[in-house]
Each structure stands twice: as structure tokens, then as C-alpha cells.
Write a protein that holds these residues in place. Structure first.
Motif, PDB file in Angstrom:
ATOM      1  N   GLY A   1       0.797  -1.224   0.000  1.00 57.13           N
ATOM      2  CA  GLY A   1       0.000   0.000   0.000  1.00 57.13           C
ATOM      3  C   GLY A   1       0.825   1.268   0.000  1.00 57.13           C
ATOM      4  O   GLY A   1       0.344   2.336  -0.394  1.00 57.13           O
ATOM      5  N   SER A   2       2.078   1.174   0.423  1.00 62.86           N
ATOM      6  CA  SER A   2       2.932   2.367   0.501  1.00 62.86           C
ATOM      7  C   SER A   2       3.436   2.814  -0.868  1.00 62.86           C
ATOM      8  O   SER A   2       4.020   3.899  -0.993  1.00 62.86           O
ATOM      9  N   LEU A   3       3.215   1.981  -1.909  1.00 63.41           N
ATOM     10  CA  LEU A   3       3.693   2.312  -3.255  1.00 63.41           C
ATOM     11  C   LEU A   3       2.903   3.445  -3.904  1.00 63.41           C
ATOM     12  O   LEU A   3       3.356   4.056  -4.860  1.00 63.41           O
ATOM     13  N   LEU A   4       1.720   3.723  -3.387  1.00 60.32           N
ATOM     14  CA  LEU A   4       0.890   4.780  -3.966  1.00 60.32           C
ATOM     15  C   LEU A   4       1.555   6.144  -3.743  1.00 60.32           C
ATOM     16  O   LEU A   4       1.895   6.482  -2.606  1.00 60.32           O
ATOM     17  N   PRO A   5       1.759   6.937  -4.781  1.00 59.56           N
ATOM     18  CA  PRO A   5       2.468   8.218  -4.634  1.00 59.56           C
ATOM     19  C   PRO A   5       1.854   9.137  -3.579  1.00 59.56           C
ATOM     20  O   PRO A   5       2.573   9.851  -2.881  1.00 59.56           O
ATOM     21  N   GLU A   6       0.511   9.129  -3.483  1.00 59.31           N
ATOM     22  CA  GLU A   6      -0.164  10.024  -2.532  1.00 59.31           C
ATOM     23  C   GLU A   6       0.235   9.760  -1.081  1.00 59.31           C
ATOM     24  O   GLU A   6       0.227  10.686  -0.256  1.00 59.31           O
ATOM     25  N   ILE A   7       0.563   8.522  -0.757  1.00 59.34           N
ATOM     26  CA  ILE A   7       0.953   8.194   0.618  1.00 59.34           C
ATOM     27  C   ILE A   7       2.230   8.939   0.983  1.00 59.34           C
ATOM     28  O   ILE A   7       2.307   9.607   2.018  1.00 59.34           O
ATOM     29  N   GLU A   8       3.239   8.826   0.143  1.00 61.03           N
ATOM     30  CA  GLU A   8       4.496   9.525   0.405  1.00 61.03           C
ATOM     31  C   GLU A   8       4.296  11.037   0.401  1.00 61.03           C
ATOM     32  O   GLU A   8       4.835  11.759   1.248  1.00 61.03           O
ATOM     33  N   GLU A   9       3.494  11.536  -0.544  1.00 65.38           N
ATOM     34  CA  GLU A   9       3.288  12.982  -0.672  1.00 65.38           C
ATOM     35  C   GLU A   9       2.577  13.574   0.539  1.00 65.38           C
ATOM     36  O   GLU A   9       2.952  14.640   1.030  1.00 65.38           O
ATOM     37  N   ILE A  10       1.571  12.862   1.030  1.00 63.04           N
ATOM     38  CA  ILE A  10       0.818  13.425   2.158  1.00 63.04           C
ATOM     39  C   ILE A  10       1.642  13.362   3.446  1.00 63.04           C
ATOM     40  O   ILE A  10       1.570  14.255   4.293  1.00 63.04           O
ATOM     41  N   LEU A  11       2.477  12.329   3.585  1.00 62.66           N
ATOM     42  CA  LEU A  11       3.343  12.234   4.759  1.00 62.66           C
ATOM     43  C   LEU A  11       4.426  13.310   4.724  1.00 62.66           C
ATOM     44  O   LEU A  11       4.817  13.849   5.764  1.00 62.66           O
ATOM     45  N   ALA A  12       4.906  13.621   3.527  1.00 68.65           N
ATOM     46  CA  ALA A  12       5.967  14.620   3.379  1.00 68.65           C
ATOM     47  C   ALA A  12       5.433  16.048   3.360  1.00 68.65           C
ATOM     48  O   ALA A  12       6.141  16.978   3.756  1.00 68.65           O
ATOM     49  N   GLY A  13       4.172  16.219   2.934  1.00 72.30           N
ATOM     50  CA  GLY A  13       3.674  17.563   2.707  1.00 72.30           C
ATOM     51  C   GLY A  13       2.691  18.101   3.724  1.00 72.30           C
ATOM     52  O   GLY A  13       2.545  19.312   3.867  1.00 72.30           O
ATOM     53  N   GLU A  14       1.999  17.222   4.447  1.00 76.98           N
ATOM     54  CA  GLU A  14       0.979  17.691   5.389  1.00 76.98           C
ATOM     55  C   GLU A  14       1.611  18.193   6.690  1.00 76.98           C
ATOM     56  O   GLU A  14       2.785  17.968   6.973  1.00 76.98           O
TER      57      GLU A  14
END
Length: 392
Positions: free
Chosen positions: A333-346
């Protein structure tokens, strides 16, 4: 005197079966000194097989899928497996891991604890805590205590009158506090695991705690971090301090919810939605299509992030007042780009981090003493499977 050459010791072969909530994976490996040598591996996604849930171990299609991934791994490994040990990793909604604090008060605090009293204390505290855990499971899920099987327990910490100790014998004092990791599951799942093991022509099996193996994999690095294993239906949270297990948590939300949203909004089958999600994660779609999918997934991604923050807030209200600065991701599930982006950007300002947390992925090369001779372990989807190699 005639000398005879020493007989070559036969290498022990291990079969690792990783039953996820979106896919099933198999690994065949052996050990050479401190190295774990990968001989074969295979992966099958459930949506391609018509399987709804990794919890359906009693269904014939699931049994056939397990036999298939093992067969494919055996072809690569080219080895006999008649007496091998099979290591099972089960989904977080089946195999439960719980850290429990419990206390024990001695009647005679001045007396030095001998071996007999130590055994008696451990017997009482383990039995009492298992009963409390069983009652908690019954209240949460309705599973009767008699239908729960405890796989294992590990004492993570012992304290006497507020001071940390390594053993009980030779110590005096009154108030003991234990922090214990319990691993357990419903008995009907255990029977299914035994049945499938027998169908594979094997007898020896071990059901493995992912949290404990995660600590073993990173113990030499003495790492302090929050690990996120994002599966299909469940996100597991493991907090570690200097290589030691601190807290466990999780919530029932993972990569599958994004496939469901694509299917619902775009009016396509679940199989097509899953294929689309995978291609999106691999960044093989056009920019226009990627933008549309990103818009569709944004709401659920934020919902996932809110659930994560809620669980981290609960962890910070316990013994960990300050959360680790590093967040390590793995699982399909961590492969989805949005997961990394929201963890890095929120924003993280409402959680007790000293500084903004650093988000990183765990890749197979980050795991020590793993040698992929089969040259097929290329994705972080295999990380939970590779953790089985560290089983003591």
C-alpha cells in the motif's frame, strides 16, 4: 591411520508464507553462517485469482493459490523441501499482537527472589495477563476466550520498584511491573494453517510475530523510528527506540480502499481498478490520467492520514511522550504516490515531534544479511516476507 573426509552437513531449507490482505507471497531460503540466502520466490495478487480476503484460509481457491506460489518458488529454488520449516506471516486482522503492562506485588519485599519464586511470579503474571487480553478481545470482537490461542509471549521490560532489571533472581523489592508482547489468533484460523501445512506435505510450522522480527532485522542498527506497514486492508504501526520495541498500533485501512474508490467513481470492475492503481503507482500513465486519478484518491488519502495521526496521538499519550523523528514505510500500500506525498507535505504541528519527521522507504537492500541469489526480490512488497528470514 586413514582419515575420512567430513560429511557435508545438509543445509536447512525454510519456506516463508506471507498471507497479506491483497496478495500472497512465498520465499524459499537457507542460511549460510549469518546470511539468509533467497533461493526462490513468488507473488500472486488476490484480485487476479478472485479472492476477496486473505482471511479466507478455509476456502478452496485460497488453498490453491498457496499451493501455486509455493510450487513456483520451488521451481526456482530447485531443492528438496520434505523436512523444511514453514514460517507463516498472517494479516493483522487475523494474527493479533498486543503489548500489555501488568504489575505484581510481592508479599515479602525483603526476601531475595530465588528461581522457584521467579517461576511462580512468571506463571501468575502470564496467566493473569492472558485472561485480561482474552476478555478484552471478547468485548471488542465477541470471540470467546476459549476460542483464542496464544502463540507466544515475550517480556520486553521488567521493573522493580521503578528500576529496570534484567532478571528477577537475586533481586529484592515489592512492586514489579512487566511490559509483555503477546501474539495470538482465533483457534479456527490456527486449524486452517495446520491443514494447509499438511496439504503442502510438511509438518513443522511456526506463526511469526512481524513486530518481533522487525526488531531483530534492525537490532544491530539500534534504530529509533516509527514503522508503517501499509497493507491492502490494514496499516500496522510499530514504534522502536534504539532497536527495541516500544509500542504497537494500527487501523483497518490500506491500499484496497483506493482501488474501491477508482472502481466506484469510474464505473469499472475491481480488477480493472486494481490494474489502474498499479499502473498509476508505477507512473506509466499519461499526465492527464494521473491528474484525474490523483483528484479521485485525495479524499481517501487524507482520511488515511487522519487515522494515522489519531493512532500516533494515542501512542504519544502513553510512555512515548516524544515521537521518533523518522517514519519508515513498507508494504504494498505504501507504493501509492499520494501516501508519500501526504506524509511529506501535510502538517504535523499537532503531534509531539521535535522536528518535522523524515519519511523514508525500506527497500530490500536495507535489510542486513539478505542475499538474493534468485535475483527476483525487487519491490518493497516483499519486505514483510523478507522479515520472516530473521525468525530465531
Amino acid at each position: 591411520m586413514i582419515g575420512f573426509p567430513a560429511l557435508k552437513q545438509k543445509k536447512e531449507i525454510f519456506l516463508a508464507l506471507d498471507i497479506g490482505t491483497e496478495a500472497i507471497k512465498s520465499l524459499i531460503f537457507t542460511k549460510e553462517k549469518e546470511k539468509n540466502i533467497i533461493l526462490g520466490a513468488d507473488l500472486k495478487e488476490y484480485y487476479r485469482l478472485g479472492i476477496q480476503d486473505g482471511a479466507d484460509l478455509d476456502k478452496e481457491v485460497m488453498k490453491e493459490a498457496i499451493l501455486e506460489v509455493v510450487s513456483q518458488a520451488k521451481k526456482q529454488a530447485k531443492t528438496e523441501m520434505k523436512e523444511c520449516l514453514i514460517l507463516w506471516r498472517l494479516p493483522g486482522n487475523i494474527l493479533k499482537e498486543k503489548i500489555v503492562l501488568n504489575s505484581f506485588q510481592r508479599k515479602n519485599p525483603k526476601k531475595i527472589i530465588d528461581q522457584e519464586e521467579e517461576d511462580e511470579i512468571y506463571h501468575k503474571i502470564i496467566n493473569q495477563t492472558q485472561q485480561e487480553v482474552s476478555q478484552g478481545v471478547f468485548q471488542e470482537s465477541g470471540i470467546l476466550p476459549k476460542d483464542i490461542h496464544f502463540i507466544d509471549f515475550k517480556i520486553l521490560e521488567r521493573k522493580m520498584d521503578g528500576y529496570q532489571i534484567n532478571q528477577l533472581t537475586g533481586i529484592s523489592g515489592q512492586n514489579l511491573v512487566f511490559r509483555i508482547l503477546f501474539t495470538f489468533l482465533a483457534k479456527n484460523y490456527l486449524e486452517n494453517v495446520k491443514k494447509i501445512t499438511k496439504d503442502l506435505g510438511l509438518e513443522r510450522l511456526k506463526i511469526v510475530s512481524e513486530a518481533e522480527n522487525l526488531c531483530l532485522a534492525f537490532s544491530s542498527q539500534k534504530i529509533t523510528a516509527v514503522f508503517l506497514d501499509i497493507g491492502g486492508k490494514f496499516t500496522q504501526i510499530v514504534s522502536m527506540k534504539e532497536g527495541k520495541l516500544q509500542t504497537l498500533s494500527g487501523f483497518e485501512m490500506g491500499g484496497e480502499i483506493f482501488s474501491q474508490k477508482l472502481s466506484q467513481i469510474l464505473g469499472i470492475t475491481k480488477i480493472r481498478a486494481e490494474d489502474l492503481k498499479i499502473r498509476y503507482a508505477q507512473r506509466t500513465l499519461s499526465e492527464e490520467v494521473r491528474k484525474r486519478i490523483s483528484e479521485i484518491l485525495l479524499y481517501d488519502c487524507r482520511s488515511w492520514f487522519s487515522n494515522l495521526k489519531l493512532k500516533l496521538r494515542e501512542i504519544s499519550r502513553g510512555e512515548e511522550k516524544i515521537l521518533p523523528q523518522t517514519i519508515l514505510l513498507f508494504g504494498g500500500g505504501s507504493l501509492l504516490p499520494e501516501i508519500e506525498e501526504i506524509l511529506a507535505g501535510e502538517e504535523w504541528d499537532d503531534l509531539p515531534f521535535l522536528n518535522r519527521p523524515q519519511v523514508k522507504f525500506i527497500s530490500p537492500k536495507d535489510l542486513k544479511n539478505i542475499e538474493d541469489r534468485a535475483k527476483i526480490i525487487s519491490t518493497i512488497q516483499y519486505i514483510p516476507s523478507l522479515l520472516l528470514c530473521y525468525t530465531p
